[in-house]
Design an enzyme around this catalytic site. Sequence first.
Site, PDB file in Angstrom:
ATOM      1  N   GLN A 149      54.825 -63.735  46.774  1.00  0.00           N
ATOM      2  CA  GLN A 149      53.725 -63.978  45.847  1.00  0.00           C
ATOM      3  C   GLN A 149      54.217 -64.185  44.423  1.00  0.00           C
ATOM      4  OE1 GLN A 149      50.929 -60.758  45.698  1.00  0.00           O
ATOM      5  NE2 GLN A 149      49.621 -61.728  44.150  1.00  0.00           N
TER       6      GLN A 149
ATOM      7  N   ASP B  34      52.070 -50.337  52.925  1.00  0.00           N
ATOM      8  CA  ASP B  34      52.251 -51.613  53.622  1.00  0.00           C
ATOM      9  C   ASP B  34      53.287 -51.465  54.734  1.00  0.00           C
ATOM     10  OD1 ASP B  34      51.775 -54.241  54.227  1.00  0.00           O
ATOM     11  OD2 ASP B  34      52.971 -55.066  52.586  1.00  0.00           O
TER      12      ASP B  34
END
Length: 512
Positions: A227, A344
Amino acid sequence: MRSKSSEGDLQPEDTQSREDKETTATYSEDTKPETQKERNAALDNLAKTPIQLVVQPTPLTPAITPCEAPPPPPPPKPSSDNNNSKRLKVKDQLIEVPSDEVGRVENNIDNFPFYHGFMGRNECEAMLSNHGDFLIRMTEIGKRVAYVISIKWKYQNIHVLVKRTKTKKLYWTKKYAFKSICELIAYHKRNHKPIYEGMTLICGLARHGWQLNNEQVTLNKKLGEGQFGEVHKGSLKTSVFAAPVTVAVKTLHQNHLSANEKILFLREANVMLTLSHPNVIKFYGVCTMKEPIMIVMEFCDGKSLEDALLSKEEKVSAEDKILYLFHAACGIDYLHGKQVIHRDIAARNCLLNSKKILKISDFGLSVKGVAIKERKGGCLPVKYMAPETLKKGLYSTASDIYSYGALMYEVYTDGKTPFETCGLRGNELRKAIIGKRISLAVEVELPVFIANIFEQSRQYETEDRISSKQIIQIFKEEVGFHEIETSGILHKLVNSLPRIHNKERKPAAVAV
């Protein structure tokens, strides 16, 4: 000659009164009357004669005309602060201090010992512990790069923005202006001048060993892109004499990123600072002195666990699957002991080295704490998230354990994504999980203890879930894994896995 008079009344001749001294009537000596009659006539004439006033001027001190210079002041005592003859006024309240008055200073900001590069306010304040501690950091205001002096003064953290003049581009904070930030800091520190509202610079905080210079890092092969930037294989020069270390380097995109996005990128490094465990990826440091901003980490010469599970060339054995899940549990337990919530946990974020040691990686979403509440949009890994997270934004060590159950699903389905075949996506899947209308099921044969761990990790209520320590204990009891302290590496000791019979098959959950 004095005229005689009564005793005690001596007055000099021709003495005039005060008024006579200021105003004098004039007449010629040859008209002086002699008889009383003439004297009276003279007085009558004198009364008719106009009186001339003679005003004696008061001496004045000669004034200095605008074109004349004032007399020079006495030479000042030798002092760096009194060397005003060399100073030039920049504004009414600013004075430019020449470089020779400041003294010898390292003017390359990247090499200045108290400069920490790009750093967020929270990360900075964590470093300021004692009264008078200070550092210089870089931030962004709009699209403009700015420098901030952060100071611990008494019980407060103060952040002073360094400003610049329009024409000469001089740096200043209060009264004095300089050609460089380094000169500004050096002058105020040496001369104990207030940098802001009586606050002086007492103890500059030097950079840590993990705050690297960009010149120490060499980027080689590109491994991937995320990202915020790219991941490269590279090398790190740790000292002049040591051989370069092979590393993985995350680089931040230089364009179109806000200051908040840069801080989010560096949050991963901030979390990793204190971590050191064989099942957690090693952190070497960050480069924040200049662009590109980089995070330097251990390079794993194997694959990610996800790639290993999906590989058609070499299947992951049953023994290795248990080994990897044990390693992951040990890494998660270490993080929770350090009060770090990963947030995560997934096969894609577990890396393998050539010795088949699994390491937890990618701390981009990680936070420090035991439990937090955070509501934010964006792209979230819904398929791995716990019900309380999807419903209320609650993250805790228990939500990590719920995600560990999803990791177990990936391992025993050879890399399939959770809920991949249920037909639900995004918000529909979120509502189904919250409403208990769907749950994750492993439709393959599992060892009994693995099935039990899976079931207990996927409980809806947080208090019903198993802990990481309990998971490790089960592995040790069932398989015989333990940690060899001399090497810090987890090894498999007991020799055979329990046989799996059909009657032992126990689905962990059933899709509704």
